[in-house]
Design an enzyme around this catalytic site. Structure first.
Site, short mmCIF file in Angstrom:
data_model
loop_
_atom_site.label_atom_id
_atom_site.label_comp_id
_atom_site.label_asym_id
_atom_site.label_seq_id
_atom_site.Cartn_x
_atom_site.Cartn_y
_atom_site.Cartn_z
N GLU A 169 -42.94 3.40 11.58
CA GLU A 169 -43.47 3.03 12.88
C GLU A 169 -44.54 1.94 12.80
O GLU A 169 -44.97 1.41 13.83
CB GLU A 169 -44.03 4.27 13.59
CG GLU A 169 -42.91 5.22 14.01
CD GLU A 169 -43.42 6.49 14.67
OE1 GLU A 169 -44.62 6.80 14.53
OE2 GLU A 169 -42.61 7.17 15.32
N GLU A 223 -37.70 18.11 -5.64
CA GLU A 223 -39.15 18.16 -5.66
C GLU A 223 -39.70 18.71 -6.98
O GLU A 223 -40.86 18.53 -7.29
CB GLU A 223 -39.69 18.99 -4.50
CG GLU A 223 -39.46 20.47 -4.61
CD GLU A 223 -40.11 21.23 -3.46
OE1 GLU A 223 -40.90 22.14 -3.76
OE2 GLU A 223 -39.83 20.92 -2.29
#
Length: 307
Positions: free
Chosen positions: A86, A117
């Site tokens: 954004e 992860e």
């Protein structure tokens, strides 16, 4: 690196207020969730001193030609990508300036890749693939503060001399031991035990908002409280750009459109042209001299007139 008993982490505790949530009505569920969410801003507020350090470190890196990398797994990685993606439309920056990295790559954005992860070396590899340098800053994000992928990334960043920060949602986290600047927003037990996409995710999003917005303001991407460096890539944003010119300068609709065209769609240039009563080339020059800060460019004009 010390080991951590997962069950002892604040994010993994059972929330005694929600033990009967499975028997609650819809309204009761929502009220309980809302009640828990209302505590998040308080814990974020308590960490503002450390968030301040992280914003300032990010600003220094970006100002001096570096990039900002967020890196995380699961929800944390998705939030990283959201905030990074954004920045270009909001602040008119290159997509390379702020980048979000998630364990498991692009596929993990839409489909969970939970095993990734646990791979410490993958975090390092992902930063190597982005050609990390000592000018950059890396911010690791992990609600549990113990994700091996993120820890591996921060260790590599430290090794090559990049600035490092962390955002976790537990106290005294492993991630905090690795990062130069550690932010710990301790959100406590979730409504659904261990579901850190809830309060922890909300807290992480709030902190990421602060980091990117704070750094961009300091870089001159905002004038007053307008996002004057937005990238007007569609009709709505073009209209917003012209409206900003009109609101800030007090000109008519037609005048705002004319300034927008003369400035080739660059809102800051149009504002300096009108408020400083200078031609487009001079407005661009002043903005460049003042590293994009509209207020300082206008002040320079005013100072020169007073001499």
């Amino acid at each position: 690196m010390r080991s951590t008993n997962l069950q002892k982490l604040e994010t993994e505790q059972q929330n005694l207020d929600s033990v009967k949530i499975d028997q609650a009505t819809t309204e009761e569920i929502l009220k309980l969730m809302n009640q828990e969410d209302s505590t998040v801003s308080k814990v974020v507020h308590e960490e503002i001193p450390n968030i301040t350090k992280l914003v300032d470190s990010t600003y220094e890196a970006l100002k001096n030609g570096g990039r900002l990398f967020y890196i995380g797994a699961g929800t944390s990685g998705r939030l990283a990508i959201l905030d990074a993606s954004e920045c270009p439309p909001t602040f008119g920056v290159s997509p390379e300036l702020v980048q979000g990295i998630i364990a498991g790559g692009e596929k993990a954005i839409l489909e969970a890749q939970e095993g990734m992860e646990d791979l410490t070396e993958e975090g390092k590899k992902d930063l190597i693939n982005r050609e990390l340098t000592n000018k950059d800053i890396v911010i690791g994000i992990a609600a549990s503060g113990r994700t091996p992928y993120v820890i591996g990334a921060l260790k590599y960043a430290n090794h090559i001399g990049a600035a490092t920060g962390s955002i976790s949602c537990v106290s005294d986290s492993q991630l905090s031991e690795v990062a130069e600047i550690a932010v710990e927003v301790v959100t406590g037990a979730e409504v659904i035990t261990g579901s850190t996409r809830l309060k922890a995710g909300t807290a992480q999003k709030m902190v990421l908002n602060m980091i990117s917005t704070g750094a961009m303001i300091k870089l001159g991407k905002v004038y007053q409280n307008y996002m004057v460096d937005l990238n007007p890539t569609n009709k709505k944003l073009v209209a917003r750009a012209k409206a900003m010119i009109q609101d800030i300068t007090g000109v008519t609709d037609d005048q705002a459109s004319r300034l927008y065209q003369e400035a080739n769609g660059h809102v800051k240039t149009a504002i300096v042209m009108e408020l400083g009563q200078v031609e487009v080339d001079r407005a661009r020059e002043l903005l460049e001299l003042n590293e994009g800060h509209v207020s300082q460019a206008i002040k320079d004009i005013q100072d020169s007139k007073e001499e």
